[in-house]
Motif scaffolding. Structure first.
Motif, PDB file in Angstrom:
ATOM      1  N   ILE A 148       0.846  -1.148  -0.033  1.00 33.49           N
ATOM      2  CA  ILE A 148       0.212   0.049  -0.079  1.00 33.49           C
ATOM      3  C   ILE A 148       0.886   0.865  -0.147  1.00 33.49           C
ATOM      4  N   ALA A 149       0.788   2.359  -1.109  1.00 35.43           N
ATOM      5  CA  ALA A 149       1.980   3.018  -1.061  1.00 35.43           C
ATOM      6  C   ALA A 149       0.840   4.526  -1.394  1.00 35.43           C
ATOM      7  N   GLY A 150       1.538   5.351  -1.608  1.00 41.02           N
ATOM      8  CA  GLY A 150       1.392   7.140  -1.814  1.00 41.02           C
ATOM      9  C   GLY A 150       1.972   7.945  -1.369  1.00 41.02           C
ATOM     10  N   LYS A 151       1.452   9.022  -1.670  1.00 42.54           N
ATOM     11  CA  LYS A 151       2.105  10.813  -0.229  1.00 42.54           C
ATOM     12  C   LYS A 151       1.932  10.632   1.737  1.00 42.54           C
ATOM     13  N   PRO A 152       2.534  11.217   2.036  1.00 39.34           N
ATOM     14  CA  PRO A 152       1.791  11.481   2.976  1.00 39.34           C
ATOM     15  C   PRO A 152       0.420  11.558   3.582  1.00 39.34           C
ATOM     16  N   ASN A 153      -0.312  10.778   4.322  1.00 38.09           N
ATOM     17  CA  ASN A 153      -1.546  11.685   4.779  1.00 38.09           C
ATOM     18  C   ASN A 153      -2.885  10.991   3.731  1.00 38.09           C
ATOM     19  N   VAL A 154      -2.657   9.892   2.807  1.00 37.57           N
ATOM     20  CA  VAL A 154      -3.310  10.133   1.691  1.00 37.57           C
ATOM     21  C   VAL A 154      -4.243   8.444   2.517  1.00 37.57           C
ATOM     22  N   GLY A 155      -3.890   7.828   3.100  1.00 34.94           N
ATOM     23  CA  GLY A 155      -4.510   7.432   3.997  1.00 34.94           C
ATOM     24  C   GLY A 155      -4.525   5.849   4.372  1.00 34.94           C
ATOM     25  N   SER A 199      -2.714   8.993  11.595  1.00 35.18           N
ATOM     26  CA  SER A 199      -3.083  10.660  12.757  1.00 35.18           C
ATOM     27  C   SER A 199      -3.563  11.894  11.184  1.00 35.18           C
ATOM     28  N   GLU A 200      -3.661  12.918  11.440  1.00 37.73           N
ATOM     29  CA  GLU A 200      -3.534  13.351  10.669  1.00 37.73           C
ATOM     30  C   GLU A 200      -2.381  14.466  10.567  1.00 37.73           C
ATOM     31  N   ILE A 201      -1.323  13.735  10.898  1.00 34.93           N
ATOM     32  CA  ILE A 201       0.158  14.406  10.576  1.00 34.93           C
ATOM     33  C   ILE A 201       0.712  13.737   9.097  1.00 34.93           C
ATOM     34  N   ALA A 202       0.860  14.084   8.431  1.00 36.51           N
ATOM     35  CA  ALA A 202       1.850  13.666   7.232  1.00 36.51           C
ATOM     36  C   ALA A 202       3.304  13.144   7.638  1.00 36.51           C
ATOM     37  N   GLY A 203       3.831  11.898   7.082  1.00 40.51           N
ATOM     38  CA  GLY A 203       4.794  11.610   7.627  1.00 40.51           C
ATOM     39  C   GLY A 203       4.549  10.439   8.906  1.00 40.51           C
ATOM     40  N   THR A 204       3.570   9.958   9.344  1.00 46.26           N
ATOM     41  CA  THR A 204       2.552   8.925  10.650  1.00 46.26           C
ATOM     42  C   THR A 204       3.959   7.412  11.179  1.00 46.26           C
ATOM     43  N   THR A 205       3.791   7.085   9.677  1.00 42.99           N
ATOM     44  CA  THR A 205       4.090   5.617   9.311  1.00 42.99           C
ATOM     45  C   THR A 205       5.534   6.063   8.847  1.00 42.99           C
ATOM     46  N   ARG A 206       6.493   5.301   9.524  1.00 46.24           N
ATOM     47  CA  ARG A 206       7.774   5.558   8.987  1.00 46.24           C
ATOM     48  C   ARG A 206       8.363   4.371   8.518  1.00 46.24           C
ATOM     49  N   VAL A 231      -7.488 -17.292  -1.004  1.00 44.10           N
ATOM     50  CA  VAL A 231      -5.770 -16.461  -1.182  1.00 44.10           C
ATOM     51  C   VAL A 231      -5.509 -15.805  -0.135  1.00 44.10           C
ATOM     52  N   VAL A 232      -4.560 -16.068   0.269  1.00 42.97           N
ATOM     53  CA  VAL A 232      -3.943 -15.387   1.758  1.00 42.97           C
ATOM     54  C   VAL A 232      -2.702 -13.604   1.063  1.00 42.97           C
ATOM     55  N   PHE A 233      -3.547 -12.667   0.852  1.00 44.10           N
ATOM     56  CA  PHE A 233      -2.316 -11.865   1.537  1.00 44.10           C
ATOM     57  C   PHE A 233      -1.665 -11.170   2.580  1.00 44.10           C
ATOM     58  N   ARG A 234      -0.294 -10.640   2.295  1.00 40.26           N
ATOM     59  CA  ARG A 234       0.546 -10.105   2.723  1.00 40.26           C
ATOM     60  C   ARG A 234       0.279  -8.239   2.759  1.00 40.26           C
ATOM     61  N   PHE A 235      -0.048  -7.660   3.307  1.00 39.83           N
ATOM     62  CA  PHE A 235      -0.044  -6.526   3.367  1.00 39.83           C
ATOM     63  C   PHE A 235       0.497  -5.344   4.031  1.00 39.83           C
ATOM     64  N   ILE A 236       1.144  -4.675   2.790  1.00 38.37           N
ATOM     65  CA  ILE A 236       2.317  -3.713   4.278  1.00 38.37           C
ATOM     66  C   ILE A 236       2.281  -2.753   3.500  1.00 38.37           C
ATOM     67  N   ASP A 237       1.974  -1.945   4.303  1.00 39.50           N
ATOM     68  CA  ASP A 237       1.937  -0.396   5.130  1.00 39.50           C
ATOM     69  C   ASP A 237       3.300  -0.244   5.156  1.00 39.50           C
ATOM     70  N   THR A 238       3.524   1.303   4.688  1.00 33.23           N
ATOM     71  CA  THR A 238       4.142   1.913   3.644  1.00 33.23           C
ATOM     72  C   THR A 238       4.615   3.449   4.435  1.00 33.23           C
ATOM     73  N   ALA A 239       5.718   4.146   4.227  1.00 35.06           N
ATOM     74  CA  ALA A 239       5.375   5.336   4.956  1.00 35.06           C
ATOM     75  C   ALA A 239       5.566   6.145   3.480  1.00 35.06           C
TER      76      ALA A 239
END
Ligand SMILES: Nc1nc2c(ncn2[C@@H]2O[C@H](COP(=O)(O)OP(=O)(O)OP(=O)(O)O)[C@@H](O)[C@H]2O)c(=O)[nH]1
Ligand SMILES: [Mg+2]
Length: 453
Positions: free
Chosen positions: A223-230, A247-254, A266-274
């Protein structure tokens, strides 16, 4: 190969349960059990029968049990096997295992039952490995590949080809025996045909690995995209739990955050990113670098946009960059709840999915979409799939050796070199099924099993 000693281990998970099953295997499995079992004389009973009685340590009754008998070779290990079903108390189980060890059994090492099954010809090596995969399977797809491999999978096919190749190897060896005389026992055209046939099989198996691997280990979806897109909000919505901080602060996930989830088997491995942006923050910059790496390794990218802050030119630009990456992706507009109809219409041509991660809207449709994208559905039950990295490596090495044989056939190479390359190919093919093994290889495979398997 026969083992002189008799091994014992708990075959069910440790901890309390309704029942626990203690398994013994070896030449003395029945006589050792008879020493501590009060009931019928087990040595006189038929195979595949169950007997009620008590396990006694001297006068003390440890438990009332059921004993199942499997007389070798009609058992998992091909040796005498006894399974004692006890009440599932860790205390009872430990006491009975200790008693059996005092009576002549030895504690089994990890995977030793399955190792014996393999050494005694009950299954080949790839099937033995599939037993571990089957036990570890946690979804319909990982179960399917493990089950298919355990039931023979591609080993029979490889075995037949290997035997045909052995025939040629021995013919060429025979030529070598004749030395100076110019004889050709091995028909070169037939050999070439056989190698081409093996090549086709190898190619099919090697190409199935990518699919086999994701069926076994899950499909990595970034899961990718600019900061704060959700992005983190979407991860949480997919998993249905508050896994990542939002959070509403951009750059929460590092750092990257991963979790698994099964969708329709089907097993999915979801990866949230900075979130991707230029940043002076060293830690965040490392996170962004990690995001880019994960994107390259992904099977699918879910790329999020927030049109409230991103202009459509920017969205269009980022979609182009994604295409260049060459990895399947799904473009997603998040925060649908904040968008007015005209804005949504202006994005029509981009072919995007509209969701609201926060309100959990459009999530089911999104799941359908990623299932379609990874395209794992059209596997037939009888498609042979390789899911084991060891197997695919051996297949690749076989292929390389066969390339050299083909080269040798087309060029003036002496028979002894030809024979050597064929032997190499045979060696690697044999490694898969276990026709060729070394102690290191077996150790490596079976030490990863649990005790009692
Ligand atoms: N209205 C609305 N707000 C949302 C939606 N999804 C996320 N948000 C809000 O957007 C903000 C950022 O959400 P996150 O999930 O932390 O965003 P992110 O992409 O992970 O951000 P970074 O980790 O900083 O890259 C939070 O305040 C969320 O509540 C949505 O669908 N609708
Ligand atoms: Mg985040």
């Amino acid at each position: 190969m026969t083992n002189n000693d008799t091994i014992v281990a708990l075959a069910t998970p440790s901890g309390s349960g309704a029942i626990g099953v203690i398994r013994l295997s070896g030449p003395d499995a029945i006589t050792i059990t008879d020493k501590v079992f009060k009931g019928k004389n087990l040595a006189k009973q038929a195979s595949h029968t169950i007997h009620f009685g008590t396990i006694r340590d001297g006068e003390a009754i440890l438990d009332e049990v059921l004993v199942s008998l499997f007389i070798g070779p009609h058992s998992y290990t091909k040796e005498h096997v006894v399974e004692i079903s006890t009440h599932g108390s860790p205390y009872i189980i430990e006491s009975i295992i200790k008693l059996l060890i005092r009576s002549g059994a030895r504690a089994a090492k990890p995977g030793e039952f399955t190792l014996r099954a393999f050494l005694n010809g009950g299954m080949d090596l790839s099937q033995a490995e599939a037993v571990a995969d089957l036990i570890a399977s946690n979804s319909a797809s990982s179960h399917q590949v493990a089950m298919q491999q355990m039931r023979g999978g591609f080993s029979n096919e490889l075995q037949v080809l290997r035997e045909q190749l052995i025939h040629f190897a021995s013919m060429i060896e025979l030529e070598l025996d004749f030395g100076e005389e110019d004889v050709e026992f091995a028909n070169r055209d037939q050999l070439r045909d056989l190698i081409n046939k093996i090549h086709r099989v190898l190619y099919r198996l090697i190409s199935s690995f990518e699919q086999g691997n994701v069926m076994k280990n899950g499909v990595p979806v970034v899961i990718a995209g600019k900061p704060n897109v959700g992005k983190s909000t979407l991860l949480n919505a997919l998993l249905n739990e508050e896994r990542a901080i939002v959070s509403e602060i951009a750059g929460t996930t590092r750092d990257t955050i991963e979790d698994e989830m099964s969708i329709k088997g089907v097993v999915f491995r979801f990866i949230d990113t900075a979130g991707i942006r230029e940043t002076a923050d060293i830690i965040e910059a490392k996170g962004v670098e990690r995001t880019r790496e994960k994107m390259k390794q992904a099977k699918l990218i879910m790329y999020l946009f927030d049109p409230v802050v991103q202009a459509s030119e920017e969205i269009s630009e980022q979609l182009e960059e994604l295409k260049v990456l060459g990895i399947p992706f799904v473009g997603i507009v998040n925060k649908k709840d904040l968008l007015d109809v005209s804005l949504i219409r202006s994005l029509d041509s981009f072919n995007l999915n509209f969701i609201s991660a926060k309100e959990k809207e459009g999530i089911d449709e999104l799941k359908e979409e990623i299932l379609r994208k990874v395209n794992l559905h059209k596997i037939n039950n009888d498609d042979v799939i390789v899911s084991n990295i060891r197997h695919v490596e051996a297949l690749q090495k076989t292929e390389e050796a066969l390339e050299r044989v083909l080269y040798g056939l087309d060029n003036p190479v002496t028979s002894d070199f030809l024979a050597m390359d064929i032997k190499q190919a045979l060696y690697y093919l044999g490694e898969i099924t276990g026709a060729v093994t070394t102690d290191d290889l077996l150790d490596n495979i079976f030490s990863k099993f649990c005790i009692g398997k």
